[in-house]
Design an enzyme around this catalytic site. Structure first.
Site, PDB file in Angstrom:
ATOM      1  N   TYR A   1       7.871 -36.397 -13.303  1.00 25.19           N
ATOM      2  CA  TYR A   1       7.476 -35.884 -11.989  1.00 25.19           C
ATOM      3  C   TYR A   1       8.191 -36.662 -10.882  1.00 25.19           C
ATOM      4  CZ  TYR A   1       4.374 -34.428  -8.168  1.00 25.19           C
ATOM      5  OH  TYR A   1       3.868 -33.938  -6.985  1.00 25.19           O
TER       6      TYR A   1
ATOM      7  N   SER B   1       6.552 -34.618  -2.521  1.00 24.77           N
ATOM      8  CA  SER B   1       5.393 -35.467  -2.806  1.00 24.77           C
ATOM      9  C   SER B   1       5.674 -36.863  -2.291  1.00 24.77           C
ATOM     10  CB  SER B   1       5.148 -35.526  -4.321  1.00 24.77           C
ATOM     11  OG  SER B   1       4.261 -36.573  -4.666  1.00 24.77           O
TER      12      SER B   1
END
Length: 256
Positions: free
Chosen positions: A157, A144
């Protein structure tokens, strides 16, 4: 063009969004596909039909990479499915939204186990197989932009994706003598089911698009195109890097 003719490819978390797009892209280019998800339902049945329509073999392996050593079992079943495995795409991932001081141990474990632990031991299983069979391999991790940039209220995350960045870099050096390549793909804002709620909020979308130089979200198919390149022989000298696909978001800066 069939860059992956007779190649066997596992895509974890491949029942929707980016994972599904990757599976379909590989199938279009000749690969046999091992799909993976936590459940087998009508959507998975339809995806299997779509891949079979390309004339490829396809198998669904049920399993949750967040649950202990399930990732090892998923990899072993994938290897057994067609007798060999050439490419591993670690796509499965989750996120949880919470203030840092409100993150629960349960949510932390879910995120870290899915995004990092599952990738670690699934990739380890693939590497052991490649070493035993004396064969090359390719690993692509779905990371990401948040392996690089902040994401307030998503601390677990970000920690998982930052860890994935360093794992990839370390393994690139360690696995290169085994002829195993590994890279990360780092999507920005992509129009996937996980983002449907945000996409329905006009104010949030306006703020998001103002931060993206290309002024639009990406598509799962665009991400799949990058994954396919990195998995192919066209990228035979490419290892140890993160490839951002974000419309310019990560390093965007404008004078006001």
């Amino acid at each position: 063009m069939e860059r992956f003719k007779d190649k066997n490819i596992l895509v974890t978390g491949s029942t929707s969004g980016i994972g599904q797009a990757c599976a379909e892209r590989f199938a279009k280019e000749g690969a046999n596909i091992i799909l993976n998800g936590r459940h087998f339902a009508d959507d998975e049945k339809q995806l299997i039909k779509t891949i079979e329509a390309y004339g490829n073999k396809v198998k669904f392996v049920q399993g949750d990479v967040s649950k202990g050593m399930d990732s090892v079992g998923i990899l072993q079943q994938a290897i057994d499915a067609f007798g060999s495995l050439d490419i591993l795409v670690n796509n499965a991932g989750v996120e949880r939204n919470a203030n840092f001081w409100e993150v629960t141990e349960e949510d932390y474990d879910l995120v870290m186990h899915t995004n990092l632990k599952g990738v670690f031991f699934g990739t380890q299983t693939f590497v052991k197989y490649c070493r035993k069979e004396n064969r090359p391999g390719v690993v692509i991790n779905m990371s990401s932009v948040h392996e690089e940039i902040i994401f307030p209220h998503f601390s677990a995350y970000c920690a998982s994706k930052g860890g994935l960045k360093m794992l990839m870099r370390n393994l690139a050096t360690e696995l290169a003598p085994l002829n195993i390549r590994i890279n990360n793909v780092a999507p920005g804002a992509i129009a996937t089911p996980i983002n449907q709620k945000m996409m329905a909020d006009k104010d949030k979308m306006k703020g998001l698009l103002e931060n993206i130089p290309m002024k639009r979200m990406g598509t799962p198919e665009e991400v799949a195109g990058l994954v396919a390149f990195l998995a192919s022989d066209d990228a035979s000298y490419v290892t140890g890097s993160t490839y951002f696909i974000d419309g310019g978001l990560t390093y965007h800066y404008e004078e006001q």
